[in-house]
Design a protein around this motif. Structure first.
Motif, PDB file in Angstrom:
ATOM      1  N   PRO A   6      13.288 141.721  12.895  1.00 51.72           N
ATOM      2  CA  PRO A   6      13.393 140.257  12.874  1.00 51.72           C
ATOM      3  C   PRO A   6      13.958 139.704  11.569  1.00 51.72           C
ATOM      4  O   PRO A   6      14.410 138.560  11.551  1.00 51.72           O
ATOM      5  CB  PRO A   6      11.942 139.799  13.074  1.00 51.72           C
ATOM      6  CG  PRO A   6      11.091 140.973  12.731  1.00 51.72           C
ATOM      7  CD  PRO A   6      11.909 142.185  13.058  1.00 51.72           C
TER       8      PRO A   6
ATOM      9  N   TRP B 210      17.370 138.018  11.741  1.00 52.55           N
ATOM     10  CA  TRP B 210      17.670 137.074  12.820  1.00 52.55           C
ATOM     11  C   TRP B 210      17.227 135.649  12.539  1.00 52.55           C
ATOM     12  O   TRP B 210      16.169 135.425  11.947  1.00 52.55           O
ATOM     13  CB  TRP B 210      17.007 137.558  14.118  1.00 52.55           C
ATOM     14  CG  TRP B 210      17.618 138.823  14.642  1.00 52.55           C
ATOM     15  CD1 TRP B 210      17.356 140.086  14.200  1.00 52.55           C
ATOM     16  CD2 TRP B 210      18.607 138.948  15.666  1.00 52.55           C
ATOM     17  NE1 TRP B 210      18.115 141.008  14.898  1.00 52.55           N
ATOM     18  CE2 TRP B 210      18.893 140.326  15.810  1.00 52.55           C
ATOM     19  CE3 TRP B 210      19.276 138.044  16.490  1.00 52.55           C
ATOM     20  CZ2 TRP B 210      19.824 140.817  16.724  1.00 52.55           C
ATOM     21  CZ3 TRP B 210      20.193 138.524  17.409  1.00 52.55           C
ATOM     22  CH2 TRP B 210      20.468 139.892  17.520  1.00 52.55           C
ATOM     23  N   LEU B 211      18.018 134.717  13.016  1.00 48.65           N
ATOM     24  CA  LEU B 211      17.550 133.349  13.131  1.00 48.65           C
ATOM     25  C   LEU B 211      16.324 133.345  14.047  1.00 48.65           C
ATOM     26  O   LEU B 211      16.238 134.165  14.964  1.00 48.65           O
ATOM     27  CB  LEU B 211      18.643 132.460  13.726  1.00 48.65           C
ATOM     28  CG  LEU B 211      19.812 132.159  12.788  1.00 48.65           C
ATOM     29  CD1 LEU B 211      21.029 131.658  13.560  1.00 48.65           C
ATOM     30  CD2 LEU B 211      19.387 131.130  11.736  1.00 48.65           C
ATOM     31  N   SER B 212      15.438 132.423  13.844  1.00 52.60           N
ATOM     32  CA  SER B 212      14.206 132.390  14.634  1.00 52.60           C
ATOM     33  C   SER B 212      14.509 132.243  16.126  1.00 52.60           C
ATOM     34  O   SER B 212      13.947 132.964  16.964  1.00 52.60           O
ATOM     35  CB  SER B 212      13.333 131.230  14.149  1.00 52.60           C
ATOM     36  OG  SER B 212      12.154 131.153  14.890  1.00 52.60           O
ATOM     37  N   ASP B 213      15.400 131.335  16.480  1.00 51.23           N
ATOM     38  CA  ASP B 213      15.763 131.171  17.897  1.00 51.23           C
ATOM     39  C   ASP B 213      16.440 132.427  18.438  1.00 51.23           C
ATOM     40  O   ASP B 213      16.286 132.767  19.615  1.00 51.23           O
ATOM     41  CB  ASP B 213      16.727 129.987  18.076  1.00 51.23           C
ATOM     42  CG  ASP B 213      16.024 128.654  17.888  1.00 51.23           C
ATOM     43  OD1 ASP B 213      14.784 128.621  17.833  1.00 51.23           O
ATOM     44  OD2 ASP B 213      16.728 127.635  17.777  1.00 51.23           O
TER      45      ASP B 213
ATOM     46  N   TRP C 195      15.875 135.497  17.430  1.00 53.35           N
ATOM     47  CA  TRP C 195      14.860 136.536  17.617  1.00 53.35           C
ATOM     48  C   TRP C 195      14.086 136.322  18.910  1.00 53.35           C
ATOM     49  O   TRP C 195      13.801 137.272  19.657  1.00 53.35           O
ATOM     50  CB  TRP C 195      13.923 136.572  16.404  1.00 53.35           C
ATOM     51  CG  TRP C 195      12.907 137.658  16.456  1.00 53.35           C
ATOM     52  CD1 TRP C 195      11.552 137.533  16.462  1.00 53.35           C
ATOM     53  CD2 TRP C 195      13.162 139.076  16.502  1.00 53.35           C
ATOM     54  NE1 TRP C 195      10.943 138.760  16.517  1.00 53.35           N
ATOM     55  CE2 TRP C 195      11.901 139.724  16.552  1.00 53.35           C
ATOM     56  CE3 TRP C 195      14.328 139.853  16.525  1.00 53.35           C
ATOM     57  CZ2 TRP C 195      11.784 141.114  16.613  1.00 53.35           C
ATOM     58  CZ3 TRP C 195      14.204 141.233  16.593  1.00 53.35           C
ATOM     59  CH2 TRP C 195      12.947 141.851  16.639  1.00 53.35           C
TER      60      TRP C 195
ATOM     61  N   PHE D 206      23.974 134.286  17.800  1.00 54.80           N
ATOM     62  CA  PHE D 206      22.755 134.873  17.246  1.00 54.80           C
ATOM     63  C   PHE D 206      23.023 136.293  16.761  1.00 54.80           C
ATOM     64  O   PHE D 206      22.570 136.694  15.683  1.00 54.80           O
ATOM     65  CB  PHE D 206      21.641 134.884  18.293  1.00 54.80           C
ATOM     66  CG  PHE D 206      21.099 133.525  18.645  1.00 54.80           C
ATOM     67  CD1 PHE D 206      20.817 132.584  17.661  1.00 54.80           C
ATOM     68  CD2 PHE D 206      20.844 133.185  19.970  1.00 54.80           C
ATOM     69  CE1 PHE D 206      20.303 131.330  17.991  1.00 54.80           C
ATOM     70  CE2 PHE D 206      20.328 131.933  20.303  1.00 54.80           C
ATOM     71  CZ  PHE D 206      20.059 131.004  19.314  1.00 54.80           C
TER      72      PHE D 206
ATOM     73  N   ASP E 267      25.348 136.253  13.667  1.00 60.24           N
ATOM     74  CA  ASP E 267      24.623 135.854  12.468  1.00 60.24           C
ATOM     75  C   ASP E 267      23.720 136.979  11.970  1.00 60.24           C
ATOM     76  O   ASP E 267      23.602 137.219  10.768  1.00 60.24           O
ATOM     77  CB  ASP E 267      23.820 134.592  12.758  1.00 60.24           C
ATOM     78  CG  ASP E 267      23.192 134.009  11.510  1.00 60.24           C
ATOM     79  OD1 ASP E 267      23.860 133.194  10.852  1.00 60.24           O
ATOM     80  OD2 ASP E 267      22.049 134.402  11.172  1.00 60.24           O
TER      81      ASP E 267
ATOM     82  N   GLY F 271      29.961 129.627  11.225  1.00 62.66           N
ATOM     83  CA  GLY F 271      28.624 129.116  10.955  1.00 62.66           C
ATOM     84  C   GLY F 271      28.537 127.606  11.068  1.00 62.66           C
ATOM     85  O   GLY F 271      27.533 127.014  10.664  1.00 62.66           O
TER      86      GLY F 271
ATOM     87  N   GLY G 246      24.200 121.077  19.578  1.00 64.50           N
ATOM     88  CA  GLY G 246      23.633 122.367  19.931  1.00 64.50           C
ATOM     89  C   GLY G 246      24.616 123.523  19.991  1.00 64.50           C
ATOM     90  O   GLY G 246      24.213 124.659  20.217  1.00 64.50           O
TER      91      GLY G 246
ATOM     92  N   TYR H 117      27.271 127.558  23.150  1.00 63.57           N
ATOM     93  CA  TYR H 117      25.882 127.601  22.667  1.00 63.57           C
ATOM     94  C   TYR H 117      25.639 128.945  21.990  1.00 63.57           C
ATOM     95  O   TYR H 117      26.278 129.950  22.319  1.00 63.57           O
ATOM     96  CB  TYR H 117      24.911 127.396  23.833  1.00 63.57           C
ATOM     97  CG  TYR H 117      24.933 125.982  24.334  1.00 63.57           C
ATOM     98  CD1 TYR H 117      24.215 124.992  23.680  1.00 63.57           C
ATOM     99  CD2 TYR H 117      25.698 125.625  25.435  1.00 63.57           C
ATOM    100  CE1 TYR H 117      24.241 123.680  24.122  1.00 63.57           C
ATOM    101  CE2 TYR H 117      25.730 124.309  25.889  1.00 63.57           C
ATOM    102  CZ  TYR H 117      25.004 123.341  25.219  1.00 63.57           C
ATOM    103  OH  TYR H 117      25.050 122.049  25.653  1.00 63.57           O
TER     104      TYR H 117
END
Ligand SMILES: [Fe+3]
Ligand SMILES: [Fe+3]
Ligand SMILES: [Fe+3]
Ligand SMILES: [Fe+3]
Lengths: 397, 397, 397, 397
Positions: free
Chosen positions: A240, A243-246, A248, A292, A295, A330, A356, A381
């Motif tokens: 994790p 990763w970005l939280s979303d 992950w 995701f 990133d 980004g 978004g 997205y």
């Protein structure tokens, strides 16, 4: 908007020619597809090929012929409802997730619809005002966007079929990258981005404006499949901290552990392509990854994604290896300073999607000829990855 | 991180004092709440008050006491699992949607946990190094953030109760705005934003950096409830032309037609507040609106949201009426140029949330004293609105 | 329904006594629970303990006091909305999934509500007609049903808490079964089932009627934990051939591989009980299994579930070991021949639930004293298993 | 299972003939359908027509040819995976909700598959043992079941298309009912139901067994569209007192207020049929209703649904007007006393579906010729209504 006799022969002739070329190209894409192939919808994000062919035609019928050509008779009154995509100002429309249920009209009926509209356009364009020619131009670029979507949507549909049909004849995927990653120092300070010049651009590509660039470098090529395999081997999808939280949450809920369209078969990593299942080419750019994943990879590689402005300025200065895969930036897809959507239904083209989503730059192997430019702002997205989307690294220096 | 005897008496003493003040303030917020009130969780976005009290304490136990104070004995080994919020580096944790099931430990046990940690901190802080004092500072600002969340979460919980309990004694809400909207021309060109100076700021508030501002004006006050009622009366919630596409989907699916916590009762518009149900004050700033609603209102008003940079520069130059409601900006919450998250678990504080969210600036009636600063970057998803969130208009000029 | 002075002293006195006993028993169940414990709702199927205490009181206030006692003053007008469970004829009510958000009224307020209603009932019952006494009787049996639900709901809530609180003091669970499974041959031909006699029964237990029984045998005891472990060891949860189709979907989607409230800890199988986590007793009846699991086990054991009629006739003839766990039958919960629901709101008690559920017979360790009878028809959906539900085998012979 | 030379000429010849007739009939059903029409899947409950054609063929290839005919060569190895429906014992299979994505194999390929299997069967059947002939018989009845499903699935697909295609040429729907409802008193006491005789029946239709019937009457015809309109006009869909609890939830969540395939157009009630949109015929049986609706109607009409046993005994005694619509009974689909599923994969045919579903009796306009018999047990979930399902009233007397 009134239609007056125009003397702008050169522009008109150019548009008449391109109209014919681009419209024909759409139809050429479905050579080898059956009525059923062009009808099915493999997920809500995707649309049937038949729908793409009809919707792009609806655009010309609705915005050019219906409103501006006297005595134009709609091919079929029901099509306005069936083939509007998202233009609220054009009234009610068929629900997006049910596009795959439209077994009728048949592919042949849609091709007849195209011929009907093409004929009417051919006859009418001669008399179009500059404003209407602008709309024709918009419609052609719109069609080119859908050409790429048609290909990625067919790819997705065929990928869900256990027998893995191929759209195209097999040919070797070029091994374009055989060099170690190099870094190009970016220019800094006040720079300009956004569309300039007289050629066509979508409204969201402007106004051209100044931005401030800070010290950075950008990679001289996209990340490759081989590099991506090292990310996988290093448990990149399982840690994790990258990763970005979303992202992950997404990886865990969807059980993602590789790019879309990858599979392991007898110890070999394969990729589903428009030519069917093929062994992954290590030195080709990785594709079908989400923002995701892009990133997370950048974080793992101790780098970051370029901003849209960094990418565009670098591209204007000659960034190599553009156009094989769309490159995630980004930057959130938000309006440029001074942006105003057009009046009326065509104003819904871009502006209302500015939340978004992230910007992708460049273009891909599926992008239509002549449709790649540095100011182009593609957007999806952060979890979407059925496009030919990859990444190029950047870093602060 | 090692703890050495420090001679930084002044800073230490300041932190010891503020530690006591801020920690006491948290407990004072739940005066009048029962064990049950502090246990319930009204939605996945919200947390129980008891959880806020325990989680902020967990921060000090985990990042200060456990790792840096010899012989520190954890109050309860299970709490590390129960009260970690989202720090992956700190291991497994209780699932967020199930926080409301923790009827045990009781509120009294959590208050005992606080006292245990407060005592240990009081004893240990004297010997903390600068680096540890930085963490104490972070912990206090973290606690202040949770103080505001505790209030908005209780507000949300009570709003779902048909008998509408009140946290606070009734007092009139001040009618702060009785002037027509005025416009302040913004400065343009290269400007600087981001935290500067020696005071505390979260990592995401820096590095300070230059941005390019384009010609614009910004409103001299937030939008009011009375103005919002005109938006409603003009069918603002029912006309897709004002809305972002995602916003329109949200409005329709959720059947949204007013700010959160509004209701009509006998012809009167009421708002649920920490004092219970009260008539809406027309000249007070509208609050409990989402980014989607803020953006739609701005579009309806022929204006737009300010960017974060426009807002921050204006605030530095004396923007009036800040601090009553959080103000949605049109800027996505993304890293500033040169941003790097801290090493280790505290590096998860901000950086990993930088996708899909928008920045809010300013502060609200629920923000803790001393917690408002111009560089502060609050962030929420565009549909969220249980915070005291409102908007201020801007426009291109 | 009119209230006339009654001379039925004996029945009245009996009901007054039982009213006091049963109402007190409900309150005794929550000894040791906090306000928060009685407020939380761990899933939509379950209700808070406080809600059970209030809802059973609402029954008496609504169906006895409000309509039949002059000058009765409701304890709190809001409670009619808050504590109606599912009686459509009684108007709108608080949404079931949000019962856990009712931190107010407090537990103490609910206890005051109970005292208020108990006082009014004590005063009024003397004058109740037979018809009203019937309703009192119904209300007491209703309360006993909720007593069992209160216990299973608290068990479920505590089971979701990582620190595993216990409602009761530890005491050994009796090892009731140490014999090999024996088979009892059932009587066949025309037999009668359904409630008979003058004692109370719910409407769905009648009318008593004849059924046709075919040759079969029924086990002399329920299936034990030890036997269930053999089912697990034999991959019973992983082989679709034993399962109903809906059961197999459920097992796979929910990743079920053991009874509810089981866990493996250091090589030991533990069960969460009202005394907290304890080692599973091999010779005790297995419990907290769904109909799907019960049916799969029976299939694996080359047997089947008994029908409701087989079970009830066997019970009337002295079936051993009834009352430790509810026993799933293979019978759908459908009306008996001639069944008619009562007029008015109380008619909603049973009849409207007669689709999709299966009958369980017997009773469990959590069933209130005196609440077990052979004609009783308990019913749950085939996936539900938070009750003390087990099984007894049957087979065709 | 071994194949031996059989002398049972008569039975073999009969089966050979019926094989040809029934298999041809399936193909005749899709006359007028395109490849796309036969590929789309309009909901998870439904399957593509092409899939029905292939799956029924898979049955013969898998259970007859593959295992019993030496040197039989599968038409395509992938089809075993693609066209298995739910037979766990036959291994992994394509996910049901994704059947509509199988644009390949094409309809023509599936027809070739059918021809390949039909040829092999024609050659092999002569040598089949009795046991294999039993399987052929099962396969033919299986195919007839799918013939009806093919029609209802196409009807559903076309109903979701805004242009409402028709499968069949328009012809008047016969007005079969012009009499007031009459009641037929049922026989009572011990009666027998279940299949008897030597003709084919599915395993679930037996064993024949005795049941006990109680005094009742059954209507002499199904409920009509005209009667259903009175139910609607009397707010039948809006009054919870008529509905099962699960039915009421379903009506409210799905916003149901009429039978499936009904619409109001210019004050006229229309029904979508295999001939397209047509005005509802008042004196024809209502159809496309769920068990929930049937039960609510019966409750509104102060009646109830017949049990399966009541219906079957009445049918044996000459119940009129059977075969126009399937008639919901009030009986759950559960095994008959002594029922045992067959060994092996074909044992999955019926038994594993015996939870949560209700029995329908009779047959419909879409049922294949010769496929109606009194012991037949059709079954669907109580919310399903895309079949030609209606109801006949019963009552206790
Ligand atoms: Fe489009
Ligand atoms: Fe926190
Ligand atoms: Fe109840
Ligand atoms: Fe089948």
């Amino acid at each position: 908007m009134s239609s007056t006799t125009s003397l702008n022969t050169a522009r008109t002739q150019d548009l008449v020619d391109r109209f014919e070329t681009i419209r024909s190209h759409s139809v050429s894409l479905i050579a080898g597809l059956s009525d059923a192939d062009t009808t099915a919808q493999s997920m809500e994000d995707a649309s049937p090929a038949k729908w793409h062919l009809a919707h792009t035609t609806w655009f010309f019928e609705t915005f050019l012929l219906r409103d501006n050509v006297q005595d134009y008779k709609a091919f079929n009154e029901a099509y306005a409802y069936l083939f509007n995509s998202y233009y609220e100002a054009e009234g009610a429309r068929h629900a997006r997730p049910e596009r795959g249920l439209l077994t009728r009209p048949s592919l042949q009926a849609v091709l007849n619809f195209r011929a009907h509209v093409d004929d009417a356009m051919a006859e009418a364009m001669d008399g179009f005002s500059e404003a209407l020619l602008d709309l024709v131009e918009l419609g052609l670029h719109h069609e080119q966007q859908h050409q790429e979507l048609l290909l990625t949507d067919i790819l997705h549909l065929f990928s869900r079929n256990p027998i893995g049909p191929a759209l195209l004849e097999p040919k070797p995927r070029p091994a374009i990258i055989d060099t170690p990653l190099g870094w190009i120092e970016g220019v800094t300070g006040v720079q300009s981005i956004g569309h300039h010049g007289k050629d066509f651009a979508f409204d969201c590509e402007g106004p051209r404006h100044e931005v401030m660039l800070h010290p950075h470098a950008i990679a001289d090529r996209p990340v490759t499949n081989g590099e991506w395999q090292r990310f996988i081997a290093d448990d990149g999808y399982a840690d994790p901290c990258h990763w970005l939280s979303d992202g992950w949450s997404w990886v865990q809920k969807q059980k993602i552990d590789a790019p879309l369209h990858w599979r392991e078969r007898d110890g070999v990593t394969e990729e589903f392509t428009l030519q069917g299942w093929r062994e992954v080419v290590l030195c080709a750019p990785v594709r079908h990854i989400s923002l995701f994943e892009a990133d997370a990879y950048a974080s793992w590689a101790n780098a970051r994604l370029p901003t849209e402005a960094e990418w565009e300025v670098a591209a204007e200065n000659g960034l190599p290896d553009i156009g094989n895969v769309w490159e995630w930036t980004g930057s959130a897809y938000r309006p440029y300073p001074g942006f105003r959507a057009a009046e009326g239904a065509v104003g819904e083209y871009n502006g209302k999607f500015m939340s978004g989503q992230f910007v992708l730059k460049g273009g891909s192997v599926a992008t239509s000829p002549g449709h790649i430019r540095n100011s182009y702002r593609n957007f999806f997205y952060p979890h979407q990855r059925w496009q030919f989307s990859g990444l190029r690294l950047a870093k602060d220096i």
